[in-house]
Enzyme design. Structure first.
Site, PDB file in Angstrom:
ATOM      1  N   GLY A 162       0.841  -1.195   0.000  1.00 61.39           N
ATOM      2  CA  GLY A 162       0.000   0.000   0.000  1.00 61.39           C
ATOM      3  C   GLY A 162       0.875   1.242   0.000  1.00 61.39           C
ATOM      4  O   GLY A 162       2.008   1.228  -0.486  1.00 61.39           O
ATOM      5  N   ARG A 163       0.349   2.319   0.591  1.00 62.28           N
ATOM      6  CA  ARG A 163       1.102   3.586   0.607  1.00 62.28           C
ATOM      7  C   ARG A 163       2.459   3.404   1.280  1.00 62.28           C
ATOM      8  O   ARG A 163       3.503   3.774   0.727  1.00 62.28           O
ATOM      9  CB  ARG A 163       0.283   4.659   1.366  1.00 62.28           C
ATOM     10  CG  ARG A 163      -0.939   5.154   0.625  1.00 62.28           C
ATOM     11  CD  ARG A 163      -1.792   6.042   1.517  1.00 62.28           C
ATOM     12  NE  ARG A 163      -2.429   5.279   2.575  1.00 62.28           N
ATOM     13  CZ  ARG A 163      -3.742   5.022   2.633  1.00 62.28           C
ATOM     14  NH1 ARG A 163      -4.564   5.517   1.735  1.00 62.28           N
ATOM     15  NH2 ARG A 163      -4.242   4.300   3.616  1.00 62.28           N
ATOM     16  N   ARG A 245       0.796  -3.689  12.520  1.00 62.35           N
ATOM     17  CA  ARG A 245       0.171  -3.833  13.823  1.00 62.35           C
ATOM     18  C   ARG A 245       0.677  -5.137  14.431  1.00 62.35           C
ATOM     19  O   ARG A 245       0.892  -6.122  13.718  1.00 62.35           O
ATOM     20  CB  ARG A 245      -1.357  -3.899  13.712  1.00 62.35           C
ATOM     21  CG  ARG A 245      -2.040  -2.570  13.429  1.00 62.35           C
ATOM     22  CD  ARG A 245      -1.975  -1.611  14.626  1.00 62.35           C
ATOM     23  NE  ARG A 245      -2.683  -0.365  14.366  1.00 62.35           N
ATOM     24  CZ  ARG A 245      -2.113   0.756  13.906  1.00 62.35           C
ATOM     25  NH1 ARG A 245      -0.813   0.794  13.671  1.00 62.35           N
ATOM     26  NH2 ARG A 245      -2.838   1.838  13.719  1.00 62.35           N
ATOM     27  N   GLU A 274       0.634  -3.391  23.587  1.00 66.64           N
ATOM     28  CA  GLU A 274       1.480  -2.191  23.636  1.00 66.64           C
ATOM     29  C   GLU A 274       1.077  -1.402  24.873  1.00 66.64           C
ATOM     30  O   GLU A 274      -0.118  -1.125  25.030  1.00 66.64           O
ATOM     31  CB  GLU A 274       1.282  -1.347  22.376  1.00 66.64           C
ATOM     32  CG  GLU A 274       1.825  -2.041  21.151  1.00 66.64           C
ATOM     33  CD  GLU A 274       1.725  -1.226  19.867  1.00 66.64           C
ATOM     34  OE1 GLU A 274       1.252  -0.073  19.920  1.00 66.64           O
ATOM     35  OE2 GLU A 274       2.105  -1.741  18.821  1.00 66.64           O
ATOM     36  N   HIS A 293       6.452   1.698  18.927  1.00 63.42           N
ATOM     37  CA  HIS A 293       5.445   2.222  17.988  1.00 63.42           C
ATOM     38  C   HIS A 293       5.714   3.704  17.648  1.00 63.42           C
ATOM     39  O   HIS A 293       4.898   4.578  17.931  1.00 63.42           O
ATOM     40  CB  HIS A 293       4.028   2.051  18.568  1.00 63.42           C
ATOM     41  CG  HIS A 293       2.954   2.065  17.523  1.00 63.42           C
ATOM     42  ND1 HIS A 293       1.774   1.378  17.646  1.00 63.42           N
ATOM     43  CD2 HIS A 293       2.873   2.703  16.323  1.00 63.42           C
ATOM     44  CE1 HIS A 293       1.017   1.582  16.579  1.00 63.42           C
ATOM     45  NE2 HIS A 293       1.654   2.401  15.756  1.00 63.42           N
TER      46      HIS A 293
END
Ligand code: NDP
Ligand code: DGY
Length: 328
Positions: A162-163, A245, A274, A293
């Site tokens: 994706g991006r 994720r 997390e 993260h």
């Protein structure tokens, strides 16, 4: 204004000042904020959202049916300061006709840059090497010491082109990568063309890649996708990187693969949960680099994300087109 009344919004955290300014300078917008660096406690979230028209939230806020019911029928817009939306109960949101804004594109460069940094840290063993300098392990230059794996002539497999996946490939190509593979819900010739990337099934990507980079969204289909079968197929010399994720990875299986030399190393910017408990087994491994993260954590990116999230919220409340609306 919603029906002539002031728009009431709840912001679930202290966000960059530029974003809050957009809201406070908007005419007729009453802002209530959980003004802390720490996540809003659940009870405060449920109380804070009650009767609001808009909610500006973060990826650490679980926006489920309970929150939507606590908000009540006035809630018209949810704007998340993230591109990921796996924390939002989209079916429940859609049922209530609530619009959703999110922050794609503006964090792509920062996250791709961090993904490359993490990959290089893991494959060239940077944290381990820094530690050796500090603890006296560096005694002399040794031909066989602190060797790792390089990108030159390698095959890189991207899970989710994706991006961010494309931005990672664009940055890795100049390192001399020989071949890009990718997997996803189907081939995307227009996305892969720039890198001459080949669409392959997940199993082939695992078997042929020297580096695997996970940049997909977390969905029911991707949850736990990198599991024992996946790691067993990977080469012993390969390096695994995840900036999507934590739940895309079965962490117990990853631990076993790293501990038993089934793969060479891993770099994780995301984990489950997390924060990762400080006594988690993954933290005992020298060949696992774990970051908290921080993919999008540049000052400029976070500021732009906050402004975009605020503008999404305002546009939604005004019934206008949002700069970035998630189509449900
Ligand atoms: P995009 O929507 O552009 O890309 C998501 C990709 O996931 C798509 O290419 C999609 O491929 C792929 N995907 C979906 N289903 C599957 C599947 N079953 N197998 C493999 N790939 C799949 O999103 P972005 O690139 O902007 O962001 C990606 C994710 O990165 C976010 O959802 C977020 O979770 C995470 N992220 C993490 C950050 C961090 O700080 N570490 C920062 C920013 C984002 P297809 O189109 O073929 O379905
Ligand atoms: C996102 O936006 O989804 C990231 O995880 C944090 O920027």
């Amino acid at each position: 204004r919603v029906g002539g009344a002031a728009m009431a919004v709840f912001v679930t955290r202290r966000i960059p000042a530029e974003g809050l300014r957009v809201l406070s300078q908007a005419g007729g917008c009453r802002v209530q904020q959980w003004d802390s660096e720490e996540p809003v406690p659940r009870a405060e979230l449920l109380a804070g959202v009650a009767g609001k028209h808009g909610l500006l939230c973060l990826l650490s806020d679980r926006i489920d049916r309970e929150v939507l019911e606590a908000a009540g029928p006035d809630l018209k817009v949810i704007s998340t300061m993230s591109v990921g939306f796996d924390h939002l109960a989209l079916e429940e949101i859609k049922k209530r006709g609530i619009r959703v804004g999110y922050t794609p594109d503006v964090l792509t460069d920062a996250t791709a840059e961090l993904s490359v940094a993490l990959l290089l840290s893991a494959c060239r063993r940077l944290p381990e090497a820094v530690e050796q300098v500090k603890n006296g392990g560096w005694t002399t230059w040794k031909p066989l010491w602190m060797c790792g794996y390089g990108l030159s002539d390698s095959t890189v497999g991207i899970i989710g082109l994706g991006r961010i996946g494309q931005a990672v490939a664009r940055r890795l190509k100049p390192f001399g990568v020989k071949k890009f593979l990718y997997t996803g819900s189907g081939p995307k010739p227009e996305s892969g063309a720039e890198f001459e990337a080949e669409f392959v099934p997940l199993t082939r990507l695992a078997e042929e890649s020297d580096f695997v980079v996970v940049t997909c969204a977390l969905t029911p289909a991707t949850q736990g996708m990198c599991n024992k079968d996946f790691f067993t197929r990977m080469k012993k010399t390969s390096v695994f990187v995840n900036t999507s994720r934590g739940s895309v990875v079965n962490q117990e299986d990853l631990y076993n693969a790293l501990a038993h030399g089934q793969i060479a190393a891993a770099g994780l910017d995301v984990t489950t949960p997390e924060p990762l408990p400080t006594d988690h087994p993954l933290l005992s491994l020298k060949n696992c680099v774990i970051l908290p993260h921080i993919g999008s954590a540049t000052y400029a990116t976070r500021s732009t994300m906050a402004v975009l999230a605020a503008n999404n919220l305002l546009a939604g409340l005004r019934g206008e087109a949002m700069p970035h609306e998630l189509l449900l």
